[in-house]
Design a protein around this motif. Structure first.
Motif, short mmCIF file in Angstrom:
data_model
loop_
_atom_site.label_atom_id
_atom_site.label_comp_id
_atom_site.label_asym_id
_atom_site.label_seq_id
_atom_site.Cartn_x
_atom_site.Cartn_y
_atom_site.Cartn_z
N PRO B 304 0.66 -1.23 0.04
CA PRO B 304 -0.07 -0.01 -0.01
C PRO B 304 1.11 1.29 -0.12
O PRO B 304 0.55 2.33 -0.72
CB PRO B 304 -0.84 -0.02 1.37
N THR B 305 1.83 1.12 0.56
CA THR B 305 2.66 2.48 0.63
C THR B 305 3.34 2.86 -0.87
O THR B 305 3.14 4.01 -1.27
CB THR B 305 4.26 2.27 1.53
N LEU B 306 3.66 1.80 -1.64
CA LEU B 306 3.97 2.21 -2.88
C LEU B 306 2.66 2.47 -3.70
O LEU B 306 2.77 3.67 -4.79
CB LEU B 306 4.74 0.99 -3.77
N LYS B 307 1.56 2.04 -3.42
CA LYS B 307 0.31 2.57 -4.23
C LYS B 307 0.18 4.12 -3.91
O LYS B 307 -0.20 4.83 -4.76
CB LYS B 307 -0.91 1.76 -3.81
N PHE B 308 0.23 4.41 -2.54
CA PHE B 308 0.07 5.91 -2.12
C PHE B 308 1.01 6.53 -2.97
O PHE B 308 0.63 7.86 -3.51
CB PHE B 308 0.24 6.16 -0.77
N MET B 309 2.32 6.24 -3.19
CA MET B 309 3.42 6.97 -4.06
C MET B 309 3.19 7.10 -5.35
O MET B 309 3.38 8.04 -5.86
CB MET B 309 4.91 6.31 -3.50
N PHE B 355 -1.41 11.86 -0.33
CA PHE B 355 -1.28 10.56 -0.41
C PHE B 355 0.33 10.33 0.01
O PHE B 355 0.67 9.31 0.53
CB PHE B 355 -1.24 10.32 -1.83
N MET B 356 1.32 11.22 -0.35
CA MET B 356 2.59 10.88 -0.01
C MET B 356 2.72 10.92 1.59
O MET B 356 3.32 10.06 1.94
CB MET B 356 3.68 11.95 -0.75
N THR B 357 2.31 11.65 2.14
CA THR B 357 2.34 11.68 3.82
C THR B 357 1.66 10.50 4.26
O THR B 357 2.12 9.88 5.04
CB THR B 357 1.61 12.96 4.02
N PHE B 358 0.44 9.91 3.69
CA PHE B 358 0.08 8.65 4.10
C PHE B 358 0.99 7.58 3.92
O PHE B 358 1.13 6.84 4.62
CB PHE B 358 -1.50 8.47 3.47
N GLY B 359 1.52 7.78 2.61
CA GLY B 359 2.35 6.38 2.23
C GLY B 359 3.70 6.67 3.17
O GLY B 359 4.01 5.24 3.71
N GLY B 386 -9.71 6.99 -0.52
CA GLY B 386 -8.96 8.19 -0.58
C GLY B 386 -8.79 8.70 -2.43
O GLY B 386 -9.20 9.66 -2.52
N THR B 387 -8.68 7.38 -3.03
CA THR B 387 -8.36 7.94 -4.29
C THR B 387 -9.84 8.26 -5.03
O THR B 387 -10.04 9.05 -5.73
CB THR B 387 -7.86 6.52 -5.16
N LEU B 388 -10.79 7.44 -4.63
CA LEU B 388 -12.22 7.75 -4.69
C LEU B 388 -12.36 9.15 -4.29
O LEU B 388 -13.26 10.02 -5.18
CB LEU B 388 -13.32 6.82 -4.35
N ALA B 447 -8.51 8.93 6.11
CA ALA B 447 -7.55 9.39 7.12
C ALA B 447 -8.07 9.06 8.60
O ALA B 447 -7.00 8.78 9.11
CB ALA B 447 -7.75 10.86 7.18
N LEU B 448 -9.23 8.92 8.82
CA LEU B 448 -9.79 8.53 10.00
C LEU B 448 -9.34 6.79 10.24
O LEU B 448 -8.73 6.22 11.12
CB LEU B 448 -11.19 8.44 10.05
#
Lengths: 61, 712
Positions: B304-309, B355-359, B386-388, B447-448
């Motif tokens: 998932p981290t890479l997905k966010f990136m 998204f980068m912060t989340f990743g 998040g994407t939606l 985010a929650l």
């Protein structure tokens, strides 16, 4: 778009000088790049991989 | 070479991570509230402290400086220590930095709802907070450069260049854009006025995006993406080219926020040209990031981290393509002042920064807690929600922008505006605003979910506050390196100076002629300073944040002159400290509102906008008819303005309040005749005086035609 650059009622030189400044700057950076050694680039590329943690095993999530 | 043992400070990283999460939720929640207020204005609960004009800046400040700001420090404190193989220079400075930054955020959260604002977008905080911010930024700088000096790695990796450029440029931007003359503890006037103030503000505003929302994140991308993908950056040479051209070009692009305004034409053109050129370095960075994942795309499916990136980089690419396109005058003519700009910045903020912060949070928290992520599945769910959310946010906003932008410009075959009532165009896009609010809700829900996931992760692990590491001490340099850039990479002070020169060039070329050559801002003899009452009214306009929804600059288009009146000229703003041109038209432009309606119309409109404009989404301002005008500040304000160059005479300053009451009583008497009982000492009277003055000076002269050729 080109009208925005060429029709500036006598103030074109601001734009021309600005673009020259950028061109010279860009050439300078290009010279930087050509003079760099491959081994240094390779070393720097790998910097994030070696962060001195001593136990840099990949954590998976 | 003998190894030395030292510890990385993970506690400060953890503290900034928690602050990022907490302020992120606060900032996004306020954002959702303001989005809902654009559908149902009563969602301010009839409180002045929660009204759109006051809390929209709270949302932007919370997201930019609290959420993104803390995320930057989290990423910098983690990566800097490891790239330099050194603990942060001073634990004390780290703590001062952390708590000082939180205090500034808290001060913003208290003052902005109170209406204490400078009105400069993304720089709304009043001067005492500006001073505090400067001190804390310097603390951060000392801590960062102290760490660089005591490093155990000779050459600075590309991420650190971006951090250095961020530090030095934000310092310059903040100082230049905060030159204010204090009138009282919580009130100040900008040194610059009108066109010059606008140029400085958007030089700041645009480069706050560049050097607060972009360069530190690019630095973090260059560190965290290779770590996540477990492979080095695609091209180090490209990163050098990316860095220098990005910081050089970005600084010139600010004037694209002021196209078709009274800003000199040549400055506008410079802004356009450099904005177009900006695509190259921006996409260079994006491509370098995405190609780092070559051969690792299988990981993207499961990690998932890479997905966010990947989405973050894609959003960066989209936003940095869209920005230059919006800078083209033909596109800007339709898109500016519409929801397109809102969509554009949110693709950047939600996609790139968020998204980068989340990743990074998903990657970093388990590492410093020495555990696994609590739930990978929840992280994936967060990614898709998040994407939606981003899609539900951005697409309706683009749609709304095109619909409203075209409606503003549409004429009937008879040659009159098809939608002369501005409100008709606003009501048309309410459904899109509803969809946008749904998008925001989805994003916040994600985010929650992340917060729950990370709290569980923290609970199942244990923070390794001091993480042991080993590295040899730096040996003295004995061989002179021939490659210039290689030498530069080990000289942080020189590097900072060069970065400073690079970012100063653009600003100087644009600002110095605009400030020093008088022909760039021609004056108009009939334009006079505001009266004392109008000045007080103007400050109420600033306090209520009217500039967040109403522009004060009529562009030279037939559709605008037909709707509002004569287009705006540079000479009309020479006494405007600060300028109030605005950047979004949720409501109509107000530069020619003076004399358009009677006083009673304004009174009714402010009391309840639906009286004069049924269906209006503007909030009601009943407190303006209840609160007394503070006239104790009049003399200080007139004196301050005079110090800034506004030609008030001694008599005008000394008898300021006397003149103020005379004008107020005349307005109150006029309202009385119309059946409205209001005392002259109420705030609404001052606001009406200001609104009735707007844009009227050129009507007193034939100057408009003769000045137009020079100005526009």
């Amino acid at each position: 778009m080109f009208k925005q650059i060429t029709e500036l009622s006598g103030n074109e030189w601001y734009l021309i000088v600005s673009l020259w400044i950028f061109l010279l700057f860009f050439i300078g950076v290009g010279i930087f790049l050509f003079r760099m050694r491959k081994d240094h680039i390779q070393y720097m590329k790998n910097r994030p991989m070696d962060d001195g943690e001593g136990h840099d095993e990949p954590f998976s999530i | 070479m003998q190894l030395t043992t030292f510890n990385y400070d993970n506690k400060i990283v953890r503290d900034f991570a928690i602050a990022t999460i907490v302020w992120g939720i606060v900032g996004m929640s306020v954002g959702l509230l303001v989005a809902v207020q654009l559908i149902w204005p009563f969602m301010n609960f009839d409180l002045q402290y929660t009204t759109f004009g006051r809390i929209r800046p709270l949302h932007t400040n919370a997201v930019i400086f609290a959420f993104v700001g803390n995320a930057i420090f989290m990423g910098v404190y983690y990566s800097l220590q490891r790239l330099l193989k050194a603990r942060m220079y001073s634990d004390v400075l780290s703590r001062i930095h952390f708590w000082g930054w939180q205090l500034i955020i808290l001060a913003a959260a208290l003052t902005l709802p109170l209406g204490l604002t400078t009105s400069h977008e993304y720089a709304e905080l009043e001067w005492p907070i500006d001073v505090g911010l400067t001190i804390i930024w310097v603390v951060f700088g000392i801590n960062m450069f102290g760490t660089i000096i005591k490093r155990r790695e000779r050459h600075m990796y590309v991420a650190i260049w971006f951090y250095i450029a961020t530090f030095v440029t934000v310092a310059v931007l903040h100082i230049v854009n905060s030159v204010q003359l204090p009138v009282s503890m919580w009130k100040s006037y900008y040194l610059y006025a009108g066109v010059q103030d606008a140029l400085v503000q958007w030089w700041y505003g645009h480069n706050a995006v560049a050097f607060f929302l972009t360069t530190p994140y690019l630095g973090m991308m260059y560190y965290f993406l290779p770590k996540m993908a477990n492979r080095p950056v695609y091209s180090y040479k490209l990163s050098i080219l990316h860095f220098w051209s990005l910081i050089f070009i970005y600084i010139w692009a600010g004037p694209h926020h002021l196209l078709y305004t009274a800003l000199p034409e040549w400055v506008q053109s410079l802004g356009v040209v450099f904005s177009i050129m900006l695509i190259a370095p921006s996409w260079g960075g994006m491509i370098n990031g995405l190609l780092t994942l070559r051969g690792a795309w299988d990981k993207v499916r499961t990690d998932p981290t890479l997905k966010f990136m990947v989405v973050a980089l894609t959003a960066y690419g989209m936003a940095t393509f869209e920005g230059p396109m919006l800078s083209l005058k033909q596109v800007n003519a339709i898109a500016h002042f519409t929801d397109w700009i809102v969509a554009h910045v949110h693709v950047g903020a939600l996609g790139w920064n968020g998204f980068m912060t989340f990743g990074i949070l998903y990657w970093l928290v388990p590492r410093i807690y020495k555990t696994e992520l609590y739930s990978k599945k929840l992280a994936s769910v967060h990614f898709w929600i998040g994407t939606l959310g981003i899609l539900f946010y951005a697409i309706p906003m683009y749609w709304a922008a095109v619909v409203q932008g075209l409606m503003w410009k549409e004429f009937t075959p008879e040659g009159v505006l098809k939608y002369p009532n501005f409100l008709a165009t606003t009501l048309q896009i309410i459904p899109m605003h509803m969809l946008r609010a749904i998008g925001g809700t989805l994003y916040l829900a994600g985010a929650l979910l992340m917060t729950y996931n990370l709290v569980k992760t923290m609970r199942q692990g244990r923070l390794l506050a001091n993480e042991p590491a080993q590295a040899p001490e730096l040996a003295p340099v004995v061989v002179n390196e021939r490659a210039v850039h290689r030498r530069l990479e080990r000289k942080p002070a020189l590097f900072m100076v060069l970065a400073l020169i690079t970012i100063l060039i653009g600003g100087m070329v644009q600002m110095m002629p605009t400030f020093m050559i008088s022909s760039n801002v021609p004056t108009i003899s009939s334009v006079l300073p505001y009266t004392a009452l109008e000045l007080q009214g103007r400050d109420l306009y600033i306090r209520e944040g009217c500039v967040n929804c109403h522009s004060q600059t009529v562009r030279p288009f037939r559709s605008e002159t037909a709707r509002y009146g004569d287009y705006s000229m540079a000479g009309e703003y020479v006494y405007d400290h600060p300028f109030l041109w605005g950047s979004k038209r949720t409501g109509p432009d107000l530069h020619r509102i003076g004399g358009k309606y009677p006083n009673k119309w304004h009174f009714d409109h402010m009391l309840d906008p639906t009286i004069t404009s049924p269906g209006s989404i503007m909030p009601a301002y009943p407190w303006l008819s209840e609160q007394l005008l503070d006239t104790t500040t009049t003399k200080a304000k007139l004196n301050a303005m005079r110090l800034l160059g506004v030609p008030y005479s001694d008599d005008e300053v000394n008898t300021g309040n006397l003149r103020l009451w005379q004008q107020a009583e005349a307005i109150a008497a006029d309202l009385q005749e119309q059946g409205v009982a209001v005392r002259p000492d109420h705030e609404i009277v001052a606001l009406i005086a200001y609104l009735q003055r707007l844009g009227t000076d050129i009507k007193n002269t034939g100057a408009s035609a003769s000045q137009s050729a020079t100005n526009q």
